[in-house]
Design an enzyme around this catalytic site. Structure first.
Site, PDB file in Angstrom:
ATOM      1  N   HIS A 118       8.731   7.361  16.772  1.00 20.23           N
ATOM      2  CA  HIS A 118       7.685   7.308  15.744  1.00 20.23           C
ATOM      3  C   HIS A 118       6.505   6.446  16.184  1.00 20.23           C
ATOM      4  O   HIS A 118       5.951   5.706  15.396  1.00 20.23           O
ATOM      5  CB  HIS A 118       8.289   6.794  14.431  1.00 20.23           C
ATOM      6  CG  HIS A 118       7.328   6.799  13.276  1.00 20.23           C
ATOM      7  ND1 HIS A 118       6.677   7.939  12.865  1.00 20.23           N
ATOM      8  CD2 HIS A 118       6.901   5.806  12.448  1.00 20.23           C
ATOM      9  CE1 HIS A 118       5.888   7.633  11.823  1.00 20.23           C
ATOM     10  NE2 HIS A 118       6.012   6.349  11.565  1.00 20.23           N
ATOM     11  N   GLY A 139       0.811  -1.216   0.000  1.00 25.25           N
ATOM     12  CA  GLY A 139       0.000   0.000   0.000  1.00 25.25           C
ATOM     13  C   GLY A 139       0.840   1.261   0.000  1.00 25.25           C
ATOM     14  O   GLY A 139       0.570   2.213  -0.741  1.00 25.25           O
ATOM     15  N   GLY A 156       4.178   1.183  -0.756  1.00 23.44           N
ATOM     16  CA  GLY A 156       5.165   1.031  -1.825  1.00 23.44           C
ATOM     17  C   GLY A 156       4.679   1.473  -3.188  1.00 23.44           C
ATOM     18  O   GLY A 156       5.396   2.153  -3.923  1.00 23.44           O
TER      19      GLY A 156
END
Length: 311
Positions: free
Chosen positions: A177, A11, A13
């Site tokens: 993150h 998705g 990439g």
């Protein structure tokens, strides 16, 4: 200049491949790799877009052909979050995927700048570092956790809330993150005046924005399109830096270890990757407390990655 995307059929990439075909400098080579047999077709598909970026696609078990001669490697391979999962739930699957790909990078293009997108980034970057170290090719100036999406979200949400021009809104984001480790430095945003009651809800929204997307997609995926744009921006900045331009991005790198072995903060990019890690600047009382509160989580995330490789 050659840029390789590992995980190019996923998705993130596929969207990233499209954006890089549109946005990379003329003459750049773009290699797309994924284990999925559709990957050469993704390359053919984007190759029909009229820009001077040369695209090739590779599939199968071995990413070596895609990695040969790469200057920048972006790793987005792995499974995505589903409702009820947090980024750490992805660890068991994605840790092994990242290890396998980085082992190939260490052999094929050890001098490349590597941007890790695969979650949980706090941990997968530590895995990558330890694999490269074991192979004797680790250069901390060339390994990055791509945290740019936290910056994009911060810029978007701040501009919306404060009625600012989003293209001129800059928000440094430090830490890691995931969840509480994401710390937008709202006190450093130019032209934004804050009420006390705005800071905490906005910080929490930025920290939980990934979950906002996962829930909104109702089991149909995670943040793929915005993540692809964030990764494309970071890739463009890396390419500019490698070409001799001065660029600053917030990214998760190994620095002096003042807060944690890996820490996201503003970094000046250049011909060797990290040219200089910039100071995080003055923090508000809220930010200082949030920084102190996140560190145990960040340290544990990093240790998880180190132990995955070193036992």
């Amino acid at each position: 200049m050659k840029v390789a995307v590992l995980g190019a059929a996923g998705g993130i990439g596929q969207a990233l491949a499209l954006l890089l075909k549109l946005q990379l400098p003329a003459g750049t080579d773009l290699a797309l790799y994924d284990i999925a047999p559709v990957t050469p077709g993704v390359a053919v598909d984007v190759s029909h877009i009229p820009t001077a970026v040369n695209v090739k696609g590779f599939s199968g078990e071995d990413p070596t052909p895609a990695l040969e001669g790469a200057d920048v490697v972006l790793i987005s391979a792995g499974v995505a979050r589903k409702p009820g999962m947090d980024r750490s739930d992805l660890f068991n699957i994605n840790a092994g995927i990242v290890r396998g790909l980085i082992e190939k990078v260490a052999v094929t293009c050890p001098k490349a700048c590597v941007g890790i997108i695969t979650n949980p980034v706090n941990t997968t970057v530590a895995i990558a570092a330890e694999v490269l170290k074991k192979a004797g090719v680790y250069d901390k100036r060339k390994l990055f956790g791509v945290t740019t999406l936290d910056v994009l979200r911060s810029e978007t949400f701040v501009a919306e809330l404060k009625g600012l021009n989003v293209s001129r809104t800059s928000v440094p984001v430090i830490g890691g993150h995931s969840g509480v480790t994401i710390l937008p430095l709202l006190s450093q945003v130019q032209y934004a005046k804050w009420n006390e009651d705005e800071i905490e809800p906005l910080t929490k929204r930025i920290q939980n924005a990934g979950t906002e997307v996962v829930n909104a997609k109702a089991g149909g995926g995670s943040a793929t399109l915005s993540m692809a744009q964030a990764a494309a921006r970071f890739a463009r900045s890396l390419v500019k830096g490698l070409s001799g331009e001065t660029v600053v991005e917030c990214t998760y790198v190994e620095g002096d270890g003042k807060y944690a072995r890996f820490f996201s903060q503003p970094v000046r990019l250049g011909k060797e990757g990290v040219e200089e890690i910039l100071p995080i600047g003055p923090l508000s009382n809220f930010e200082q407390q949030a920084l102190e509160n996140m560190l145990p989580t960040l340290h544990a995330d990093i240790e998880l990655g180190e132990k995955f490789i070193n036992g």
